[in-house]
Structures are given as structure tokens and as C-alpha cells.
Design a protein around this motif. Structure first.
Motif, mmCIF file in Angstrom:
data_model
loop_
_atom_site.group_PDB
_atom_site.id
_atom_site.type_symbol
_atom_site.label_atom_id
_atom_site.label_comp_id
_atom_site.label_asym_id
_atom_site.label_seq_id
_atom_site.Cartn_x
_atom_site.Cartn_y
_atom_site.Cartn_z
ATOM 1 N N LEU A 41 62.028 -84.447 -118.240
ATOM 2 C CA LEU A 41 61.655 -85.841 -118.005
ATOM 3 C C LEU A 41 62.323 -86.376 -116.741
ATOM 4 C CD1 LEU A 41 60.342 -88.534 -118.842
ATOM 5 C CD2 LEU A 41 62.348 -88.932 -120.307
ATOM 6 N N ALA A 42 63.611 -86.094 -116.572
ATOM 7 C CA ALA A 42 64.328 -86.549 -115.378
ATOM 8 C C ALA A 42 63.713 -85.950 -114.119
ATOM 9 C CB ALA A 42 65.805 -86.191 -115.487
ATOM 10 N N ALA A 43 63.370 -84.673 -114.157
ATOM 11 C CA ALA A 43 62.740 -84.029 -113.004
ATOM 12 C C ALA A 43 61.386 -84.665 -112.702
ATOM 13 C CB ALA A 43 62.585 -82.526 -113.263
ATOM 14 N N HIS A 44 60.605 -84.950 -113.755
ATOM 15 C CA HIS A 44 59.296 -85.593 -113.584
ATOM 16 C C HIS A 44 59.430 -86.957 -112.912
ATOM 17 C CE1 HIS A 44 55.193 -86.815 -114.509
ATOM 18 N NE2 HIS A 44 55.682 -87.931 -115.004
ATOM 19 N N CYS A 45 60.535 -87.644 -113.222
ATOM 20 C CA CYS A 45 60.784 -88.975 -112.645
ATOM 21 C C CYS A 45 61.486 -88.893 -111.281
ATOM 22 C CB CYS A 45 61.635 -89.806 -113.608
ATOM 23 S SG CYS A 45 60.804 -90.205 -115.146
ATOM 24 N N GLY A 46 61.703 -87.679 -110.770
ATOM 25 C CA GLY A 46 62.381 -87.509 -109.494
ATOM 26 C C GLY A 46 63.872 -87.781 -109.575
ATOM 27 N N ALA A 47 64.441 -87.627 -110.746
ATOM 28 C CA ALA A 47 65.850 -87.960 -110.948
ATOM 29 C C ALA A 47 66.613 -86.815 -111.614
ATOM 30 C CB ALA A 47 65.951 -89.234 -111.786
ATOM 31 N N ALA A 48 66.238 -85.580 -111.304
ATOM 32 C CA ALA A 48 66.869 -84.430 -111.954
ATOM 33 C C ALA A 48 68.383 -84.438 -111.783
ATOM 34 C CB ALA A 48 66.288 -83.129 -111.416
ATOM 35 N N SER A 49 68.862 -84.852 -110.624
ATOM 36 C CA SER A 49 70.311 -84.848 -110.383
ATOM 37 C C SER A 49 71.023 -86.018 -111.062
ATOM 38 C CB SER A 49 70.595 -84.877 -108.879
ATOM 39 O OG SER A 49 70.097 -86.071 -108.311
ATOM 40 N N SER A 50 70.282 -86.905 -111.671
ATOM 41 C CA SER A 50 70.888 -88.064 -112.341
ATOM 42 C C SER A 50 71.370 -87.754 -113.751
ATOM 43 C CB SER A 50 69.895 -89.228 -112.395
ATOM 44 O OG SER A 50 69.596 -89.670 -111.086
#
Length: 147
Positions: A41-50
Motif C-alpha cells: 500500500l505504501a509503495a502504491h501511494c509513492g511512500a514506500a520509504s515512509s
């Protein structure tokens, strides 16, 4: 601590999920899969490093009931059969999540289907409104979206 009591009866009045899928309370064995889906989900939202929480911290917080989770399970098939189809479509279906390992649901049926979605939530409190439920994440594997 949450006052929710995971119990199958709470889900009994829900409408059936499409295509024979079913919802159930997540167990500790599901946490690796739930965590991988959270990373997806984070990767899909462009926030994998978050994503800063580790799997171990996530598991500890689940066990300590800092949050609850529901998982949606695909109908039929073993997890190993579902896993490759879900991974090929960008979804996660991991036997590390506790499916297909001989575990069973409270009604005695085997836990053999792949996790195709999940909801992570927790109880909060408003000084004006009282208790409320906050849904933090709602995730459905890509191959199952829109069905």
C-alpha cells in the motif's frame, strides 16, 4: 487498550463478500502477510520509504492490541495456488501469513485461502464525541479491486 473483542459473531451480520470471499479477524499468524500488504500500500501511494515500523514492532503492537485487523480471504483453493496468481498481479499472498499451515477458523474450517484484502483500525477517543473507530488502512490486492 482496545475494548473490541474479536469474535466471529460480530461479523455474522455482514453482507457476504463478492465471489465467495469471507472476512475474519486477523490472527498473529496473519501479521507477516498484513505487514507485506501494508508495504505494498505504501509503495502504491509513492511512500514506500515512509514505512518506519518493523515487522517485529508491528507484530508486538498487534499482540498488545494497539490495533485490530480484519482480513478478507479468497474463496477456495490453497494458499500456494493463490499465491502465485496474487504475486503475478502485484498482490501479496504469503504462506508466512499463517494460511495453509493447518490452522483453522473458529468454526473448524481450514485456513487455506489467500488474504486478498485487509482493514487495520483502532479505537480513539474524542473529548467532545466520546469513543470512535479509526480506520487507518484499507487494502485490497490489485487483482481483486473492482470486483
Amino acid at each position: 487498550m482496545l475494548t473490541l473483542q474479536p469474535h466471529e459473531d460480530l461479523l455474522a451480520g455482514w453482507e457476504p463478500l463478492p465471489h465467495g470471499a469471507r472476512a475474519r479477524w486477523a490472527t498473529e499468524q496473519d501479521i507477516p502477510t498484513v505487514f507485506k500488504n501494508l508495504e505494498q500500500l505504501a509503495a502504491h501511494c509513492g511512500a514506500a520509504s515512509s514505512v518506519q515500523v518493523t515487522l517485529e514492532e508491528f507484530r508486538r503492537d498487534f499482540v498488545d492490541r494497539k490495533f485490530e485487523a480484519l482480513v478478507a480471504m479468497a474463496a477456495g483453493g490453497t494458499n500456494s495456488n493463490m499465491e502465485s496468481a496474487l504475486e503475478n498481479s502485484g498482490g501479496i499472498g504469503s504462506s508466512a501469513g499463517g494460511v495453509g499451515n493447518g490452522a483453522s477458523l473458529p468454526d473448524g474450517s481450514p485456513l487455506t485461502a489467500a488474504v486478498i484484502g485487509q482493514a487495520i483500525f483502532f479505537e480513539g477517543y474524542s473529548s467532545w464525541a466520546g469513543r470512535y473507530m479509526h480506520i487507518e488502512d484499507l487494502f485490497v490486492v490489485e487483482s481483486q479491486r473492482g470486483k
